[in-house]
Motif scaffolding. Structure first.
Motif, PDB file in Angstrom:
ATOM      1  N   PHE A   1      -0.931  12.456 -10.780  1.00 63.01           N
ATOM      2  CA  PHE A   1      -0.588  12.126  -9.398  1.00 63.01           C
ATOM      3  C   PHE A   1      -0.363  13.392  -8.577  1.00 63.01           C
ATOM      4  O   PHE A   1       0.049  14.426  -9.099  1.00 63.01           O
ATOM      5  CB  PHE A   1       0.658  11.238  -9.366  1.00 63.01           C
ATOM      6  N   ARG A   2      -0.595  13.266  -7.273  1.00 66.19           N
ATOM      7  CA  ARG A   2      -0.421  14.382  -6.357  1.00 66.19           C
ATOM      8  C   ARG A   2       0.134  13.855  -5.036  1.00 66.19           C
ATOM      9  O   ARG A   2      -0.160  12.708  -4.651  1.00 66.19           O
ATOM     10  CB  ARG A   2      -1.752  15.088  -6.117  1.00 66.19           C
ATOM     11  N   PRO A   3       0.912  14.632  -4.328  1.00 64.21           N
ATOM     12  CA  PRO A   3       1.385  14.206  -3.007  1.00 64.21           C
ATOM     13  C   PRO A   3       0.210  13.885  -2.088  1.00 64.21           C
ATOM     14  O   PRO A   3      -0.797  14.589  -2.068  1.00 64.21           O
ATOM     15  CB  PRO A   3       2.180  15.409  -2.520  1.00 64.21           C
ATOM     16  N   GLY A   4       0.353  12.807  -1.341  1.00 62.27           N
ATOM     17  CA  GLY A   4      -0.697  12.372  -0.439  1.00 62.27           C
ATOM     18  C   GLY A   4      -1.677  11.390  -1.037  1.00 62.27           C
ATOM     19  O   GLY A   4      -2.486  10.801  -0.316  1.00 62.27           O
ATOM     20  N   GLN A   5      -1.633  11.181  -2.339  1.00 60.46           N
ATOM     21  CA  GLN A   5      -2.542  10.254  -3.009  1.00 60.46           C
ATOM     22  C   GLN A   5      -2.208   8.816  -2.603  1.00 60.46           C
ATOM     23  O   GLN A   5      -1.056   8.431  -2.530  1.00 60.46           O
ATOM     24  CB  GLN A   5      -2.392  10.432  -4.522  1.00 60.46           C
TER      25      GLN A   5
ATOM     26  N   CYS B   1       0.874  -1.168   0.000  1.00 58.19           N
ATOM     27  CA  CYS B   1       0.000   0.000   0.000  1.00 58.19           C
ATOM     28  C   CYS B   1       0.911   1.218   0.000  1.00 58.19           C
ATOM     29  O   CYS B   1       1.833   1.309   0.826  1.00 58.19           O
ATOM     30  CB  CYS B   1      -0.904   0.007   1.228  1.00 58.19           C
ATOM     31  N   LEU B   2       0.680   2.144  -0.922  1.00 62.13           N
ATOM     32  CA  LEU B   2       1.589   3.266  -1.130  1.00 62.13           C
ATOM     33  C   LEU B   2       0.878   4.608  -0.925  1.00 62.13           C
ATOM     34  O   LEU B   2      -0.330   4.724  -1.145  1.00 62.13           O
ATOM     35  CB  LEU B   2       2.164   3.217  -2.557  1.00 62.13           C
ATOM     36  N   ARG B   3       1.668   5.596  -0.548  1.00 63.85           N
ATOM     37  CA  ARG B   3       1.202   6.979  -0.434  1.00 63.85           C
ATOM     38  C   ARG B   3       2.170   7.846  -1.227  1.00 63.85           C
ATOM     39  O   ARG B   3       3.377   7.841  -0.968  1.00 63.85           O
ATOM     40  CB  ARG B   3       1.185   7.414   1.017  1.00 63.85           C
ATOM     41  N   VAL B   4       1.664   8.572  -2.217  1.00 66.10           N
ATOM     42  CA  VAL B   4       2.536   9.394  -3.050  1.00 66.10           C
ATOM     43  C   VAL B   4       3.269  10.413  -2.180  1.00 66.10           C
ATOM     44  O   VAL B   4       2.658  11.141  -1.392  1.00 66.10           O
ATOM     45  CB  VAL B   4       1.738  10.106  -4.158  1.00 66.10           C
ATOM     46  N   HIS B   5       4.579  10.456  -2.339  1.00 63.69           N
ATOM     47  CA  HIS B   5       5.434  11.332  -1.535  1.00 63.69           C
ATOM     48  C   HIS B   5       5.906  12.539  -2.340  1.00 63.69           C
ATOM     49  O   HIS B   5       5.907  13.660  -1.853  1.00 63.69           O
ATOM     50  CB  HIS B   5       6.630  10.526  -1.037  1.00 63.69           C
ATOM     51  N   ALA B   6       6.320  12.300  -3.566  1.00 59.70           N
ATOM     52  CA  ALA B   6       6.779  13.377  -4.435  1.00 59.70           C
ATOM     53  C   ALA B   6       6.518  12.997  -5.886  1.00 59.70           C
ATOM     54  O   ALA B   6       6.583  11.823  -6.252  1.00 59.70           O
ATOM     55  CB  ALA B   6       8.272  13.653  -4.218  1.00 59.70           C
ATOM     56  N   VAL B   7       6.234  14.009  -6.707  1.00 57.11           N
ATOM     57  CA  VAL B   7       5.790  13.780  -8.082  1.00 57.11           C
ATOM     58  C   VAL B   7       6.725  14.476  -9.051  1.00 57.11           C
ATOM     59  O   VAL B   7       7.005  15.675  -8.910  1.00 57.11           O
ATOM     60  CB  VAL B   7       4.347  14.298  -8.282  1.00 57.11           C
ATOM     61  N   GLY B   8       7.201  13.717 -10.047  1.00 53.33           N
ATOM     62  CA  GLY B   8       8.014  14.313 -11.097  1.00 53.33           C
ATOM     63  C   GLY B   8       7.201  15.256 -11.959  1.00 53.33           C
ATOM     64  O   GLY B   8       5.961  15.157 -12.060  1.00 53.33           O
ATOM     65  N   ALA B   9       7.889  16.172 -12.618  1.00 60.71           N
ATOM     66  CA  ALA B   9       7.221  17.248 -13.358  1.00 60.71           C
ATOM     67  C   ALA B   9       6.270  16.732 -14.428  1.00 60.71           C
ATOM     68  O   ALA B   9       5.246  17.359 -14.713  1.00 60.71           O
ATOM     69  CB  ALA B   9       8.277  18.166 -13.979  1.00 60.71           C
ATOM     70  N   ASN B  10       6.574  15.593 -15.036  1.00 65.12           N
ATOM     71  CA  ASN B  10       5.734  15.078 -16.123  1.00 65.12           C
ATOM     72  C   ASN B  10       4.548  14.254 -15.628  1.00 65.12           C
ATOM     73  O   ASN B  10       3.752  13.784 -16.443  1.00 65.12           O
ATOM     74  CB  ASN B  10       6.578  14.230 -17.075  1.00 65.12           C
ATOM     75  N   GLN B  11       4.435  14.046 -14.329  1.00 71.52           N
ATOM     76  CA  GLN B  11       3.371  13.202 -13.790  1.00 71.52           C
ATOM     77  C   GLN B  11       2.347  13.967 -12.954  1.00 71.52           C
ATOM     78  O   GLN B  11       1.470  13.364 -12.328  1.00 71.52           O
ATOM     79  CB  GLN B  11       3.996  12.083 -12.920  1.00 71.52           C
TER      80      GLN B  11
END
Length: 525
Positions: free
Chosen positions: A105-109, A91-101
Motif C-alpha cells: 500500500f501507498r498513500p494516495g492509493q 470508496c477509500l483513499r489510503v491516507h497513511a501506511v503502517g511500516a509492515n504494509q
C-alpha cells in the motif's frame, strides 16, 4: 492546515480530527436528533492502514442494525455493548501506511472494500460490528488488508466505487452460495421413515453418524449412534439425510438441527406432507443447502441439473420488494444480464417507488429487449397469473417479511428457484413446502454479503460499459446530513442509493440525477 497523506505514520497523532457518527445502541429516533463527534485520529500501527473515506452509500442494513440493536444477528450471542460506526459501502483513499504494509500500500492509493471479514475464525463486518465509513477516516487492520480490499480505477466516481459492494451482494445472491457436496470429516444424521429405499454407492467420510429409525443398507454395518426419535437429539449436524415419508414435524425439526453451512438432502417419492416451518434467517445468513431426489441413488441430488443458482435464461423472474435500493439493484442486474429473463416483474408496496421504478428502468428494459412489469403488491398475484401462468422461474425476495417468502414459494414453477435475500431476526418462521425440493426440483437458497471476486466482476462490467451504476444513485449529502439521509431511506421517500461524502460536512441532501465523476468533483477530498 490539512495534513499530507503520509503524515499519520508510526502511531502518532498530528492534530488530524476524525469526524464520525458513532452508534452505541440507541434508537433510530434518537439518532435523528444526535450530533456527529470529533476525535483525534492516531496514525496506523505497523500492520494497519488509515484510509480517507471518499464516499459511503447508505444501505438498508444500516437502518436495520440501529432498529434491531442487540437483537440483530450480528450482535446475537454477545454481551458486549454496541459501540461502532456504521457504513460499509465505501470508496477509500489510503491516507497513511503502517511500516509492515508499505510493500502493498501507498498513500494516495484508491481502494474498494468487501467489509465482511474473518477474524479469529468469526465473521466480522466493517461498518457494522467493526467501525466503518460514516466517518472521515477508517482504520483497516491486517485481516481486512490481506484479503478484503481491491485496487480501483481513478476515472470512476467515488459513488460508483461505493456501490460495488451492494451490487456485489446482488451478484452473490445468484451464485453458488451453499454446499454442493458432502462434508468430509463432518457429522451426519440419517433419519429413515416409511419407504426409505434409497442408496449411496459410496459412503461419505463422516467423522460421526447418528441414525434415527432403521439404518439404511448403505451403512453396511458402519458404527453409528442410534436413537429412537428426534426428540432426544440436539445437533447440530453438517449433513442430514431425510429418507422416506417423513412428517412435517420431523422436517421442521431437521431444519433447526443443521449446522451453519449444513446440508439437508431429502430422498422422497410420496406426496408432500404439507408446509414445513423454517427459520428464514438461517436460510439467509447460515449458508444452508437444500437438496433432494426421488431416485433411489441419492447422489443424483448433486447432479448439475439440480444445482442451478442463476436465473433461467428467457424465463420470468420476480423481484419481490423491488422498490428499495437493493430491490432496484436486482432489477437493474436482471435487465442488463446477458442471459437474463425475458420478463422481470418488479413488485413494491409503495406508490412512489413504483412510479420511480417505471421511470428509471423502463427505458433500459426497452433498449435491452426485455419486458419490465412494475406492479403493486395488491396486483401481484394477477400479474403472475398473466405473465407466468405455469409459475415463475425465479424469485428473489428483498422484502424482510416471512409471509412474502412464503407467497413467493407458492408462485414458483415446479423447478423454480427461490433466493431469500432479505435479512431477518433469528427465530421467525417461514412456512414452505420443503418436500418440493425432492419432488419437483425446487431450489431454495439464501445469501448475505459478497466476495471480492463478486465486486471485481461488477467492476469489470462497469468498465466495459455493460453496467451503469449511476442509474441507482438518487441523492448525495455531506456527513452532517446523515440523519436526514437515513430517514429518507427508512421512509422510502428517496428511491435508489444515497451517497454520503464525509469530507464535506455542509452538503445538504440533494437529488443527484445522472450523477457522475464530473459532478462529484471537489466532494471527496
Amino acid at each position: 492546515m490539512k495534513p499530507t497523506e503520509a503524515s499519520l505514520t508510526n502511531g502518532k497523532t498530528d492534530g488530524t480530527i476524525n469526524r464520525h457518527w458513532p452508534h452505541r445502541g440507541g434508537s433510530f429516533e434518537a439518532l435523528m436528533t444526535a450530533e456527529p463527534e470529533d476525535a483525534p485520529m492516531a496514525g496506523p500501527r505497523p500492520d494497519e492502514v488509515i484510509a480517507r473515506v471518499e464516499a459511503v452509500s447508505i444501505c438498508s442494513s444500516d437502518i436495520k442494525v440501529v432498529r434491531m440493536g442487540p437483537n440483530h444477528p450480528l450482535f446475537s450471542g454477545t454481551t458486549e455493548a454496541v459501540d461502532t460506526i456504521l457504513g460499509h459501502e465505501v470508496c477509500l483513499r489510503v491516507h497513511a501506511v503502517g511500516a509492515n504494509q508499505t510493500e502493498r500500500f501507498r498513500p494516495g492509493q484508491r481502494l474498494g472494500l468487501q467489509p465482511a471479514i474473518r477474524m479469529a475464525g468469526k465473521r466480522r463486518i466493517i461498518g457494522m460490528d467493526l467501525p466503518g465509513g460514516f466517518a472521515q477516516y477508517l482504520r483497516l487492520g491486517p485481516e481486512a488488508l490481506a484479503d478484503y480490499v481491491l485496487d480501483v480505477p481513478e476515472h470512476l466516481s467515488a459513488a460508483a466505487i461505493a456501490l460495488l459492494e451492494p451490487y456485489g451482494c446482488a451478484e452473490r445472491a445468484w451464485r453458488p452460495n451453499a454446499r454442493q457436496e458432502w462434508k468430509a470429516g463432518g457429522t451426519a444424521l440419517i433419519v429413515s421413515g416409511p419407504d426409505a429405499d434409497f442408496d449411496l454407492a459410496e459412503l461419505p467420510d463422516w467423522s460421526a453418524v447418528t441414525v434415527v429409525g432403521e439404518a439404511p443398507a448403505f451403512m453396511n454395518g458402519r458404527p453409528a449412534t442410534r436413537a429412537d426419535d428426534l426428540a432426544h437429539i440436539d445437533g447440530p449436524f453438517d449433513d442430514i439425510l431425510a429418507l422416506g415419508d417423513l412428517t412435517v414435524a420431523q422436517l421442521s425439526r431437521l431444519g433447526d438441527m443443521l449446522a451453519t453451512g449444513g446440508l439437508l438432502l431429502q430422498g422422497r417419492r410420496s406426496p408432500s406432507p404439507g408446509k414445513v416451518r423454517l427459520d428464514p434467517a438461517r436460510v439467509h445468513y447460515d449458508h444452508l443447502s437444500f437438496l433432494g431426489t426421488t431416485e433411489r441413488d441419492l447422489s443424483t441430488a448433486f447432479a448439475p441439473s439440480r444445482q442451478r443458482f442463476d436465473v433461467s435464461p428467457g424465463g420470468v423472474a420476480l423481484v419481490h420488494g423491488a422498490g428499495g435500493a437493493m430491490g432496484r439493484i436486482h432489477v437493474h442486474r436482471l435487465l442488463q444480464h446477458e442471459d437474463g429473463p425475458e420478463t422481470i416483474i418488479a413488485s413494491s408496496r409503495k406508490g412512489q417507488r413504483l412510479s420511480d421504478l417505471e421511470r428509471d428502468f423502463a427505458p433500459l428494459a426497452r433498449s435491452a429487449g426485455r419486458n419490465l412489469v412494475v406492479v403493486g403488491n395488491e396486483g401481484l398475484a394477477q400479474a403472475i397469473s398473466e405473465y407466468a401462468p405455469d409459475g415463475l422461474d425465479d424469485v428473489v425476495v428483498v422484502a424482510p417479511d416471512p409471509a412474502a417468502v412464503a407467497d413467493a414459494a407458492g408462485w414458483l414453477a415446479p423447478d423454480g428457484l427461490l433466493a431469500v435475500f432479505a435479512g431477518f431476526p433469528y427465530g421467525q418462521r417461514l412456512e414452505i413446502d420443503l418436500a418440493a425440493v425432492a419432488l419437483t426440483g425446487l431450489r431454495l437458497t439464501g445469501s448475505t454479503g459478497c466476495s471480492v471476486a463478486d465486486m471485481r466482476d461488477v467492476l469489470a462490467r462497469v468498465e466495459n460499459g455493460t453496467l451503469d451504476l449511476s442509474a441507482n444513485i438518487a441523492a448525495v449529502a455531506g456527513l452532517d446530513a446523515l440523519p436526514q439521509a437515513l430517514k429518507s431511506v427508512a421512509d422510502g421517500t428517496v428511491s435508489g442509493k444515497i451517497v454520503i461524502y464525509p469530507q464535506r460536512r455542509d452538503l445538504p441532501l440533494t437529488p443527484a440525477p445522472g450523477w457522475n465523476a464530473a459532478k462529484e468533483a471537489g466532494l471527496t477530498g
